[in-house]
Design a protein around this motif. Sequence first.
Motif, PDB file in Angstrom:
ATOM      1  N   LYS A 118       0.828  -1.202   0.000  1.00 20.27           N
ATOM      2  CA  LYS A 118       0.000   0.000   0.000  1.00 20.27           C
ATOM      3  C   LYS A 118       0.866   1.256   0.000  1.00 20.27           C
ATOM      4  N   GLU A 119       1.982   1.191   0.693  1.00 23.27           N
ATOM      5  CA  GLU A 119       2.885   2.342   0.746  1.00 23.27           C
ATOM      6  C   GLU A 119       3.491   2.645  -0.622  1.00 23.27           C
ATOM      7  N   GLN A 120       3.618   1.625  -1.458  1.00 25.59           N
ATOM      8  CA  GLN A 120       4.228   1.809  -2.780  1.00 25.59           C
ATOM      9  C   GLN A 120       3.297   2.516  -3.757  1.00 25.59           C
ATOM     10  N   SER A 121       2.058   2.714  -3.378  1.00 22.16           N
ATOM     11  CA  SER A 121       1.077   3.308  -4.287  1.00 22.16           C
ATOM     12  C   SER A 121       1.209   4.822  -4.409  1.00 22.16           C
ATOM     13  N   GLU A 147       9.684 -18.225 -13.803  1.00 22.39           N
ATOM     14  CA  GLU A 147      10.337 -17.393 -12.798  1.00 22.39           C
ATOM     15  C   GLU A 147      10.938 -16.145 -13.419  1.00 22.39           C
ATOM     16  N   ARG A 148      11.434 -16.255 -14.644  1.00 22.94           N
ATOM     17  CA  ARG A 148      12.004 -15.083 -15.306  1.00 22.94           C
ATOM     18  C   ARG A 148      10.909 -14.060 -15.584  1.00 22.94           C
ATOM     19  N   LEU A 149       9.708 -14.532 -15.861  1.00 24.35           N
ATOM     20  CA  LEU A 149       8.590 -13.625 -16.069  1.00 24.35           C
ATOM     21  C   LEU A 149       8.233 -12.916 -14.759  1.00 24.35           C
ATOM     22  N   PHE A 150       8.230 -13.665 -13.658  1.00 24.56           N
ATOM     23  CA  PHE A 150       7.946 -13.068 -12.349  1.00 24.56           C
ATOM     24  C   PHE A 150       8.975 -11.986 -12.047  1.00 24.56           C
ATOM     25  N   ILE A 151      10.227 -12.252 -12.389  1.00 26.69           N
ATOM     26  CA  ILE A 151      11.309 -11.303 -12.144  1.00 26.69           C
ATOM     27  C   ILE A 151      11.119 -10.027 -12.962  1.00 26.69           C
ATOM     28  N   ILE A 152      10.711 -10.180 -14.222  1.00 27.82           N
ATOM     29  CA  ILE A 152      10.448  -9.006 -15.060  1.00 27.82           C
ATOM     30  C   ILE A 152       9.299  -8.188 -14.486  1.00 27.82           C
ATOM     31  N   LYS A 153       8.282  -8.871 -13.938  1.00 31.67           N
ATOM     32  CA  LYS A 153       7.164  -8.157 -13.336  1.00 31.67           C
ATOM     33  C   LYS A 153       7.623  -7.393 -12.084  1.00 31.67           C
ATOM     34  N   CYS A 154       8.562  -7.964 -11.339  1.00 33.35           N
ATOM     35  CA  CYS A 154       9.124  -7.258 -10.182  1.00 33.35           C
ATOM     36  C   CYS A 154       9.864  -6.007 -10.648  1.00 33.35           C
ATOM     37  N   LEU A 155      10.612  -6.142 -11.719  1.00 31.26           N
ATOM     38  CA  LEU A 155      11.353  -5.024 -12.283  1.00 31.26           C
ATOM     39  C   LEU A 155      10.392  -3.936 -12.751  1.00 31.26           C
ATOM     40  N   GLN A 156       9.316  -4.359 -13.392  1.00 29.77           N
ATOM     41  CA  GLN A 156       8.316  -3.429 -13.880  1.00 29.77           C
ATOM     42  C   GLN A 156       7.623  -2.727 -12.716  1.00 29.77           C
ATOM     43  N   PHE A 157       7.394  -3.453 -11.629  1.00 30.33           N
ATOM     44  CA  PHE A 157       6.717  -2.899 -10.466  1.00 30.33           C
ATOM     45  C   PHE A 157       7.458  -1.686  -9.918  1.00 30.33           C
ATOM     46  N   LYS A 182       1.302  -0.225 -10.672  1.00 29.82           N
ATOM     47  CA  LYS A 182       1.644  -1.055  -9.515  1.00 29.82           C
ATOM     48  C   LYS A 182       0.463  -1.924  -9.100  1.00 29.82           C
ATOM     49  N   GLU A 183      -0.725  -1.332  -9.087  1.00 29.57           N
ATOM     50  CA  GLU A 183      -1.923  -2.091  -8.691  1.00 29.57           C
ATOM     51  C   GLU A 183      -2.177  -3.234  -9.658  1.00 29.57           C
ATOM     52  N   ALA A 184      -2.009  -2.970 -10.957  1.00 30.11           N
ATOM     53  CA  ALA A 184      -2.232  -4.009 -11.961  1.00 30.11           C
ATOM     54  C   ALA A 184      -1.218  -5.136 -11.814  1.00 30.11           C
ATOM     55  N   ILE A 185       0.038  -4.770 -11.555  1.00 31.96           N
ATOM     56  CA  ILE A 185       1.088  -5.778 -11.414  1.00 31.96           C
ATOM     57  C   ILE A 185       0.851  -6.627 -10.177  1.00 31.96           C
ATOM     58  N   LEU A 186       0.461  -5.999  -9.074  1.00 33.98           N
ATOM     59  CA  LEU A 186       0.190  -6.753  -7.849  1.00 33.98           C
ATOM     60  C   LEU A 186      -0.962  -7.734  -8.058  1.00 33.98           C
ATOM     61  N   THR A 187      -1.957  -7.317  -8.826  1.00 40.11           N
ATOM     62  CA  THR A 187      -3.077  -8.207  -9.136  1.00 40.11           C
ATOM     63  C   THR A 187      -2.590  -9.404  -9.946  1.00 40.11           C
ATOM     64  N   GLN A 188      -1.750  -9.140 -10.936  1.00 34.83           N
ATOM     65  CA  GLN A 188      -1.212 -10.223 -11.761  1.00 34.83           C
ATOM     66  C   GLN A 188      -0.360 -11.176 -10.930  1.00 34.83           C
ATOM     67  N   ALA A 220      -5.639 -16.761 -16.308  1.00 34.12           N
ATOM     68  CA  ALA A 220      -4.751 -15.862 -15.567  1.00 34.12           C
ATOM     69  C   ALA A 220      -3.323 -15.983 -16.075  1.00 34.12           C
ATOM     70  N   LYS A 221      -2.906 -17.215 -16.330  1.00 32.10           N
ATOM     71  CA  LYS A 221      -1.550 -17.437 -16.829  1.00 32.10           C
ATOM     72  C   LYS A 221      -1.357 -16.797 -18.195  1.00 32.10           C
ATOM     73  N   ARG A 222      -2.376 -16.941 -19.059  1.00 36.42           N
ATOM     74  CA  ARG A 222      -2.267 -16.359 -20.395  1.00 36.42           C
ATOM     75  C   ARG A 222      -2.184 -14.836 -20.329  1.00 36.42           C
ATOM     76  N   GLU A 223      -2.925 -14.249 -19.370  1.00 34.19           N
ATOM     77  CA  GLU A 223      -2.889 -12.789 -19.215  1.00 34.19           C
ATOM     78  C   GLU A 223      -1.489 -12.328 -18.841  1.00 34.19           C
ATOM     79  N   ILE A 224      -0.867 -13.053 -17.930  1.00 36.90           N
ATOM     80  CA  ILE A 224       0.478 -12.687 -17.495  1.00 36.90           C
ATOM     81  C   ILE A 224       1.484 -12.912 -18.613  1.00 36.90           C
ATOM     82  N   LEU A 225       1.365 -14.040 -19.301  1.00 41.90           N
ATOM     83  CA  LEU A 225       2.288 -14.346 -20.378  1.00 41.90           C
ATOM     84  C   LEU A 225       2.175 -13.352 -21.521  1.00 41.90           C
ATOM     85  N   SER A 226       0.982 -12.787 -21.720  1.00 40.57           N
ATOM     86  CA  SER A 226       0.798 -11.814 -22.799  1.00 40.57           C
ATOM     87  C   SER A 226       1.639 -10.573 -22.555  1.00 40.57           C
TER      88      SER A 226
END
Length: 273
Positions: free
Chosen positions: A20-23, A159-169, A177-183, A194-200
């Motif tokens: 929440k603080e990151q918002s 895991e590499r995708l999760f890492i990219i999402k962390c970088l994007q966050f 940030k809210e969208a990434i946390l949801t993903q 859900a997986k396809r949404e993240i992979l896209s």
Amino acid sequence: MHGSKEWLLEELKKVEDWEKEQSDLWFWEKLGRLPFKIMDKWTPTFIQNKIGILIDELGQYIQTGGSYLSSTSKIASYYPDLGVRSSEEVNKLPIPQMDVAVDKLTGNRKKLATLQGASTGIGGIFTLTIDIPLLLGLQLKTLQDIAICYGYDPNDKKERLFIIKCLQFVSADIIGKEAILTQLSLFDQPDEDAKREILSELQGWREVMFTYRDQFGWKKLFQMIPIAGLVFGAFINRSAINDIGEAGKMLYRKRKIIERLENSTNNDISPEK
């Protein structure tokens, strides 16, 4: 007791409070992208081409890991006194021990980033254009090693995708940030949609990298000054690694806590002491 359901729920609440603080979006983050618009206009073509090549190399990380892929063989160095040598053994450790390993790792990477920022800050705008891809690479390495410390394997494309999402966050605005946390909350769910949404999101990895670059605008402004950039570069790069280390720790920590809560519910977890 570390590992009890009550302890896990309490720690999960701490991570959610951090999220929440990151918002909070600082106005200057947007204003600060102007220096990079100027830099793109003034920078010689050959340097812009070099940046493009280096960013393209980062794109290969998603598919194969490329030269940025960390090896799980490093596990023993993160837990030197425990004799841990595999992800399976790491997954049996108490979460606080994982946290300690990550804190030590981040501390070492901040020292390296400080040296790198000072070195590339000497030449002002010209070495700055080289510093950005180098810093991206260092942050990717740091996130991968944080993943390893929590028992996840960067050799896995997921895991590499999760890492990219962390970088994007780290570089995203409030909505992002809210969208990434949801993903990320759906990351380990069996739901195929859900997986396809993240992979896209892989299709937009290049935009992620350029957004990340722009996010450094105001922070890198003074690094454009030759010689003086040494001090600013050292401070800014250290801060950048600190931010990515904090985000990586919190996001992976949350994932591990939820994983153990689910195991606890199924009576598949033994109490940690």
